[in-house]
Design a protein around this motif. Structure first.
Motif, PDB file in Angstrom:
ATOM      1  N   LEU A   1      38.499  52.237 111.841  1.00  0.00           N
ATOM      2  CA  LEU A   1      37.133  52.754 111.848  1.00  0.00           C
ATOM      3  C   LEU A   1      36.236  51.926 110.924  1.00  0.00           C
ATOM      4  CD1 LEU A   1      35.213  54.965 112.894  1.00  0.00           C
ATOM      5  CD2 LEU A   1      35.929  56.364 110.954  1.00  0.00           C
ATOM      6  N   MET A   2      36.718  51.598 109.730  1.00  0.00           N
ATOM      7  CA  MET A   2      35.937  50.783 108.790  1.00  0.00           C
ATOM      8  C   MET A   2      35.697  49.386 109.354  1.00  0.00           C
ATOM      9  SD  MET A   2      35.047  52.506 106.146  1.00  0.00           S
ATOM     10  CE  MET A   2      34.868  53.932 107.179  1.00  0.00           C
ATOM     11  N   GLU A   3      36.703  48.827 110.036  1.00  0.00           N
ATOM     12  CA  GLU A   3      36.565  47.488 110.634  1.00  0.00           C
ATOM     13  C   GLU A   3      35.484  47.463 111.705  1.00  0.00           C
ATOM     14  OE1 GLU A   3      40.508  46.641 112.014  1.00  0.00           O
ATOM     15  OE2 GLU A   3      41.202  46.026 110.025  1.00  0.00           O
ATOM     16  N   HIS A   4      35.193  48.631 112.268  1.00  0.00           N
ATOM     17  CA  HIS A   4      34.170  48.729 113.310  1.00  0.00           C
ATOM     18  C   HIS A   4      32.897  49.395 112.792  1.00  0.00           C
ATOM     19  CE1 HIS A   4      37.723  47.773 115.675  1.00  0.00           C
ATOM     20  NE2 HIS A   4      36.875  47.234 116.523  1.00  0.00           N
ATOM     21  N   GLY A   5      32.679  49.261 111.500  1.00  0.00           N
ATOM     22  CA  GLY A   5      31.436  49.732 110.890  1.00  0.00           C
ATOM     23  C   GLY A   5      31.200  51.220 111.022  1.00  0.00           C
TER      24      GLY A   5
END
Length: 178
Positions: A146-150
Motif C-alpha cells: 500500500l505504501m509503495e502505491h502511495g
C-alpha cells in the motif's frame, strides 16, 4: 497570547483528542486540535507549531501526508506519529518523512512528551525472541505494498492480484499482535 510551545494534535477520535488535549496542556503545551487532514494543514499553516502529534489514520486519510506537509512548512517541527494500526512499513515511512518517533495506541501523555523530546535512538531496545506470526506478516506486507502505491488501495489491490474490497477489509482489521 501565551508563550507556551504550540502543539498540533490531529486525530479523528473526538474523545481521545479531548483527553489528550487536557493532559498535554497540563504538561506545558498550547494544544491546537484538528480532526481532519485539511483542518490540520490549515492550522499548521496559520500557527506553525513547534510540535505535532499526528494519527496515522485520520478518517480515510493518511496522516503521513500531513507529516510531509508539516516538514515542508517548518523542518524544525518535532512530530510524533501515533497509531492503532502500526506496521513496519508505516513506521519507516513516518521516520523518512520527518517524524521523530512512532508510537502505538494506547499511548499516554507522558510517553508522547518523552517521544517529542527524545533526541536519539535507543540501542538497548528489546529484540523479540519470536518471529512475527503468518497473519502479522501478511498484514505487514499489505501495508508495504500500500505504501509503495502511495496509499492508493485500488493500485495496491491490482499489484497484489486481489479485489479492492478484499484488500480494504483486510486493512480495516486491527493488526494481529506479533
Amino acid at each position: 497570547m501565551t508563550d507556551l510551545p504550540r502543539l498540533l494534535l490531529v486525530d479523528d477520535d473526538e474523545v481521545f483528542c479531548q483527553v489528550l488535549e487536557r493532559a498535554l496542556g497540563k504538561r506545558g503545551f498550547q494544544v491546537i486540535v484538528a480532526r481532519t487532514l485539511e483542518e490540520g494543514l490549515a492550522q499548521a499553516t496559520r500557527l506553525t507549531p513547534e510540535y505535532a502529534v499526528i494519527d496515522l489514520r485520520i478518517g480515510h486519510d493518511s496522516g503521513l501526508v500531513l507529516v510531509q506537509k508539516l516538514k515542508e512548512l517548518d523542518v524544525n517541527t518535532r512530530i510524533v506519529m501515533l497509531t492503532g494500526y502500526a506496521s513496519i512499513a508505516t513506521a519507516v515511512e513516518a521516520i523518512k518523512l520527518g517524524a521523530v518517533h512512532y508510537l502505538t495506541k494506547p499511548a499516554d501523555a507522558d510517553e508522547i512528551v518523552a517521544a517529542l523530546y527524545k533526541e536519539s535512538g535507543d540501542p538497548n531496545v528489546e529484540i523479540k525472541e519470536k518471529p512475527l506470526s503468518v497473519k502479522r506478516m501478511e498484514w505487514e506486507y499489505l501495508q508495504k505494498v500500500l505504501m509503495e502505491h502511495g496509499g492508493n488501495i485500488s493500485a495496491a489491490a491490482r499489484a497484489l492480484g486481489m479485489h479492492r474490497r478484499t484488500l480494504q477489509r483486510k486493512l480495516d482489521k486491527r493488526p494481529v499482535r506479533e
